[in-house]
Design an enzyme around this catalytic site. Structure first.
Site, mmCIF file in Angstrom:
data_model
loop_
_atom_site.group_PDB
_atom_site.id
_atom_site.type_symbol
_atom_site.label_atom_id
_atom_site.label_comp_id
_atom_site.label_asym_id
_atom_site.label_seq_id
_atom_site.Cartn_x
_atom_site.Cartn_y
_atom_site.Cartn_z
ATOM 1 N N GLU A 147 0.144 -1.290 5.595
ATOM 2 C CA GLU A 147 1.174 -0.820 6.529
ATOM 3 C C GLU A 147 0.891 0.604 6.989
ATOM 4 O OE1 GLU A 147 5.104 1.135 7.592
ATOM 5 O OE2 GLU A 147 3.617 1.651 6.077
ATOM 6 N N ASP A 166 0.826 -1.210 0.000
ATOM 7 C CA ASP A 166 0.000 0.000 0.000
ATOM 8 C C ASP A 166 0.856 1.254 0.000
ATOM 9 O OD1 ASP A 166 0.783 -0.805 2.662
ATOM 10 O OD2 ASP A 166 -0.568 0.727 3.455
#
Length: 485
Positions: free
Chosen positions: A144, A77
């Site tokens: 994350e 991400d």
């Protein structure tokens, strides 16, 4: 020159492919499918756990079969943030990248070098046919940036290696062996709205042009926080005019220093000129105060349609005072590691609208007790005005191990290759290593990467020459991995 034509070409081509895929935190299905297809397309063992993390395994090259298996880890991400005047849809568009001298940048949005360069590096290694390496286990985690959900929920069944290289730090002369943990403090409060009586005029106040940045790595640099500056303006205005708030919308993401804020305020018509004069004088003071660090800071004032309701004065005082008193920035420097921020807080989001006030902030610390302390300091002020306070997203720090075998190996290789010793650091950002270590006991971990500036902001950029340096160094590390014990 196109980004995909840069050297090392395989890495940059994969970065371009990756950046064509929307990959916001918690909206990663497209990039998970992309990575799954990538591994399957190479004919490599590819796995996905229940959280959405992807593991791709590649056997050792000839002659390297007796070397220890290496886990290469990066997160899929990226922070999706754009300038207020940028027309861009992160859910459908790929990042618009360009080369500017020795830097790769994006037009008006975050670039995704954090952690896309790490992901692209691993992809290049997985598809390479001419690079010596031991057996590789590529671990691509999800989410994350907004809670480390992937790391927390990792199913470790497919991970056998005992050396983990996390490719998620942002200085090419550093080896990171520790990081801060974090926790989110979220507040909510229902305030009273009242109807306007008498003649009033409404203004839209815009604050823009701040540098922003990573709320961990950049928190010590004295950069302006749009939410705190807007609140300071409103607090001061109340002492000069009978100002009222209709709404405020400031900041964007929990882990980014906020760059912009917009407010709609109302003043009695007879105080219009007085408010305009105050605004000009006070914003000049704020700009001069921040000129060195924030030369692009702007305050814009324009008349707008008059709203039907405003916040009740008593709630105005409570909320603005609470925000003013909230700790923000560096809370404590480490007494043990020179120059390291131990604990900090970042007021990332403020929304005042339709009778509801909410705030989001992220506290970080390398020490669990001071992480709790700063979160309590933030929460206590809001509790005093009757806010509901909820803590979420708690994740641990990563305790440094200065006797790490992979650190000794990589430090020696760096010194031999570049003629000087690397900096061995703990950082104030949140890395997944602390969480991963809980799932993978005995794992020897280190984090490193190329030089990235402005992460989590539309000023994000990655240095081309640094990526080439990082790549060549990583290849040397893989060739030097010791034999299995």
């Amino acid at each position: 020159m196109k980004v995909s034509d840069l050297s090392p070409r395989a890495l940059w081509q994969n970065f371009a492919r990756l950046n064509a895929v929307p990959r916001a935190s918690k909206k990663e299905k497209q990039v998970i499918d992309f990575m799954w297809s990538f591994g399957e397309g190479l004919g490599l063992e590819t796995f996905q756990d229940a959280a959405g993390n992807v593991v791709i395994k590649k056997p050792a090259t000839a002659g390297m079969e007796n070397r220890q298996t290496v886990v290469l880890q990066s997160h899929l991400d990226m922070v999706h943030q754009k300038n207020g005047d940028t027309d861009f849809d992160f859910e459908t568009q790929g990042i618009d990248m360009y080369v500017d001298g020795d830097w790769v940048k994006a037009r008006g949005t975050t670039l995704g070098a954090d952690n896309g360069i790490g992901v692209a590096t691993i992809m290049a290694l997985l598809e390479a046919t001419d690079i010596e390496h031991p057996a590789l286990e590529a671990l691509f985690t999800i989410d994350e940036e907004t809670g480390m959900t992937g790391a927390k929920q990792l199913d470790p069944v497919h991970i056998t290696g005992k050396i983990l290289l996390n490719l998620d730090t942002e200085e090419d002369d550093e080896l990171t062996i520790g990081c801060a943990g974090g926790i989110d403090t979220n507040t909510s409060y229902k305030y009273n709205e009242v109807a306007l009586t008498g003649a009033h005029v409404a203004f839209e106040v815009k604050l823009k042009g701040l540098t922003g940045g990573h709320s961990g790595m950049d928190i010590h640099k004295g950069r302006g926080n749009a939410n705190k500056l807007m609140n300071r303006l409103l607090y001061a205005a109340r002492k000069s005019v009978d100002i009222k708030i209709n709404r405020v919308d400031g900041g964007s993401l929990r882990n980014a220093i906020p760059r912009e804020s917009t407010a709609v305020v109302v003043v009695p018509e007879e105080q219009k000129l007085l408010f305009q004069a105050f605004f000009g004088i006070y914003t000049t003071v704020l700009k001069e105060e921040n000129q060195t660090v924030e030369p692009g800071l702007q305050f814009l004032l324009s008349e707008c349609p008059l709203p039907e309701t405003v916040m009740e004065d008593a709630d105005f005082v409570k909320i603005v005072n609470a925000i003013y008193a909230m700790p923000n920035g560096v809370y404590r420097m480490s007494p043990d590691i020179e120059g390291l921020v131990e604990a900090s807080s970042n007021l990332a989001r403020v929304i005042i609208k339709d009778g509801h006030f909410v705030s989001q902030s992220l506290q970080r610390s390398s020490v669990e007790s001071t992480k709790e302390d700063v979160a309590q300091a933030v929460g206590a002020g809001f509790e005093n005005i009757g806010c509901e306070v909820a803590l979420s997203g708690d994740y641990p720090g990563w305790k440094p191990n200065p006797d790490s075998a992979i650190l000794r190996l990589m430090a020696a290789l760096y010194t031999d290759r570049f003629g000087k010793a690397p900096k061995v650091e703990a950082c104030h950002a949140g890395l997944e290593c602390g969480i991963l270590g809980g799932h993978l006991p005995g794992m020897d971990m280190i984090s490193f990467g190329p030089t990235i500036r402005g992460a989590h902001s539309p000023d994000e950029r990655v240095q081309v020459s640094s990526v080439e340096k990082f790549w060549s160094y990583l290849l040397e590390v893989l060739k030097a991995i010791p034999e299995k014990q």
